[in-house]
Structure formats: C-alpha cells, structure tokens
Design a protein around this motif. Sequence first.
Motif, PDB file in Angstrom:
ATOM      1  N   CYS A 160       0.842  -1.194   0.000  1.00  0.00           N
ATOM      2  CA  CYS A 160       0.000   0.000   0.000  1.00  0.00           C
ATOM      3  C   CYS A 160       0.874   1.240   0.000  1.00  0.00           C
ATOM      4  O   CYS A 160       2.044   1.190   0.416  1.00  0.00           O
ATOM      5  N   LEU A 220      -9.546  -5.311   6.842  1.00  0.00           N
ATOM      6  CA  LEU A 220      -9.253  -4.639   5.579  1.00  0.00           C
ATOM      7  C   LEU A 220     -10.239  -5.046   4.491  1.00  0.00           C
ATOM      8  O   LEU A 220     -10.685  -4.211   3.693  1.00  0.00           O
ATOM      9  N   ASP A 232     -13.977  -3.707   5.455  1.00  0.00           N
ATOM     10  CA  ASP A 232     -14.193  -2.280   5.273  1.00  0.00           C
ATOM     11  C   ASP A 232     -13.862  -1.802   3.864  1.00  0.00           C
ATOM     12  O   ASP A 232     -13.797  -0.594   3.612  1.00  0.00           O
ATOM     13  N   TYR A 278     -11.113  -2.042   1.913  1.00  0.00           N
ATOM     14  CA  TYR A 278      -9.795  -1.560   1.509  1.00  0.00           C
ATOM     15  C   TYR A 278      -9.156  -2.464   0.455  1.00  0.00           C
ATOM     16  O   TYR A 278      -8.230  -2.047  -0.239  1.00  0.00           O
ATOM     17  N   THR A 312      -3.679  -2.538  -1.953  1.00  0.00           N
ATOM     18  CA  THR A 312      -4.751  -1.584  -1.669  1.00  0.00           C
ATOM     19  C   THR A 312      -4.294  -0.201  -2.099  1.00  0.00           C
ATOM     20  O   THR A 312      -3.125   0.167  -1.877  1.00  0.00           O
ATOM     21  N   THR A 364      -5.309   2.576  -0.837  1.00  0.00           N
ATOM     22  CA  THR A 364      -5.442   3.497   0.287  1.00  0.00           C
ATOM     23  C   THR A 364      -4.115   3.636   1.026  1.00  0.00           C
ATOM     24  O   THR A 364      -3.506   2.626   1.396  1.00  0.00           O
ATOM     25  N   ILE A 387      -5.519   4.269   6.642  1.00  0.00           N
ATOM     26  CA  ILE A 387      -6.010   3.035   7.246  1.00  0.00           C
ATOM     27  C   ILE A 387      -5.808   3.059   8.752  1.00  0.00           C
ATOM     28  O   ILE A 387      -6.698   2.686   9.522  1.00  0.00           O
ATOM     29  N   LYS A 409      -8.317   5.158  10.546  1.00  0.00           N
ATOM     30  CA  LYS A 409      -9.639   4.546  10.589  1.00  0.00           C
ATOM     31  C   LYS A 409      -9.835   3.761  11.884  1.00  0.00           C
ATOM     32  O   LYS A 409     -10.929   3.742  12.454  1.00  0.00           O
TER      33      LYS A 409
END
Length: 301
Positions: free
Chosen positions: A40, A56, A59, A61, A143, A145, A150, A153
């Motif tokens: 990532c 992950l 949600d 991701y 991912t 993101t 992350i 979050k």
Amino acid sequence: MVIRSGFIQEIEQKFRDAGYENWTMTHAFFADMGGFLLECPGSKTFPIDAEQLFWLVKDGYMDYPDLDTADIKDKSKSDSLARMITIGQAAWFFINCIIRVAQNLFLTTLELTTLSFILIFFVTSFCWQHKPKDISRAMILKTPTPIALIRSKYHPRPEEPWYQTPLDFLSREEWVIARLWRYYVQILHYLHIPIFTRPSSKPYDYLPSDTFLRPDRVSKVLFVPCELLFACIFLFAWNFTFPTPTEMLVWRIAAVYQAFFGVTGGLSIWYAEEAILPKHLEKFELFQCPPKKLFLGLLGN
C-alpha cells in the motif's frame, strides 16, 4: 506455537459470518504464518495476519483473496502421506516402549527422553491438523489506500509509533506466555546469546514463528495433562541403572527440577493469567477500536 489459538476459530467464524464461506481454519493458519503481504502507499510491503486481513476486506480496503484450501496446500508443499508415515513411526515407537515396560524389559534414558518429545509431537500434530506445512512464497495483496488513512480509521492516535507493522495494533491480544517469552528472548540478547532472533527490518518482512496467541478451552484442557506428564516423565527413570552413581545423582536432580519447574511454572502462569493480569490491565486506559478493545499499556514493547 504448539497450542492452537482461540483466535484461529474466532477469525474463521468472523469470515463466515461476513459471507466468505470458503474461508477455513487452513486459511487462518496460512495468514498467521505470513502467507499474505500487504502492498500500500506510504509503507514498505509487510505481512498481515488473519485478523488484520478480515478488517481490511470487511471495510473495503481490498478484495477478498481468491485462494482455496487446495491452493494453500499446493503453495505450502504439504504432503499428507509424509505426515501419516511420521505419525505412524512415532506411534510404533511409543507402543513398543509401553509394551516393553509392561513386560519388565529394559528401557534406556535416551528412549525415555524420546518418548517425552513424542508426546509433544502427538499433541502438536492434533492442534496443527489444518495447518499448512510451510510457506515458501507469500501472496501479495494490494490496496490503493495510504497506510496513514487506514491507521486513522482504526487507531485513535495514528501518529503513535508501531512495533512490528503499521497494523500490528489490530491483533496484539496475546497470551501471557507471549510476554514471558519476549522477556526471556530479550534477556538472552542482553547476555549476547542471540539464540532466537527477530526480523531486523521495519516493518517486519515476515511474521515470527514464536507468537503465542490466546488458546481456546480445548487447548487448555489438552495442555494441563500433557504438561504434567512431560514434566514428570523423567522421574520414571529414578531407579534405572546408570554407569556411575554420579550420573544417577545428576539425572535425579534434573528430573526433580523438571517436575518442580513444570508444576509450579504451570500454576504460576495460570494464576498470572486469571488473577494478576486482569487486575493489572484495569489500570490502563481503554479505547474502543472496531476489532476489539485494546489496552494502551500493551501496545509498546
């Protein structure tokens, strides 16, 4: 990690409740052995365990990894026939020794020592019946993101430093033995006896194999009689014939120490887990995180 973890079964149920019916205990073992690497923005590639993977995926991701049990067994080069042959050989040796003792035939201290390890081998084989043999190449998951988003979050203070990986706080609920083992390894390093090493890269590029997760009730029931038998088995050679009286004395001292350490150590760990640790954790501030309540005092090492 001889004892199977309650987390293995819990995470299996989490995936199934979320609609991923093909997730099995083998998948959980594969993940906790370092079978998945996360790529990532904002971080080097690092391994994620089953708990971290669940959140992950849940949600959004990343996509759920398309990997069935047969693929895992192929990647780990697992050989069921080799396992069965090994278990059969160990069972043959165990039964042979028991029959010889029943017939009042001679048994050597080396054979008695081998029996003690065969006992642990049987328990390990039962607990690891769904575990892949080895992981030679991990599966890379991506991912888009950034890792900072992350962390924000799930973590109320994402700027805090992390220990193993940026997401290690999602699944750091360990057994009390894990803390004791970490202190033991650290003492060895202070003494310049690095028998056990940890990954040198940060974040970790693999998950250490000496991780002790919280066991389930079945594991605890299995652990008690096996631990007592392993601790006391060397006392059976109390009246064995030794080459010299000195060797007999040394064996008896070592056997008594092993039995004393096994019994008192097991009771101490049980008391620490059931009585001391819960009271100690109540002193720490709690914060609610989607996966679980985390204890701030246990995040650092």
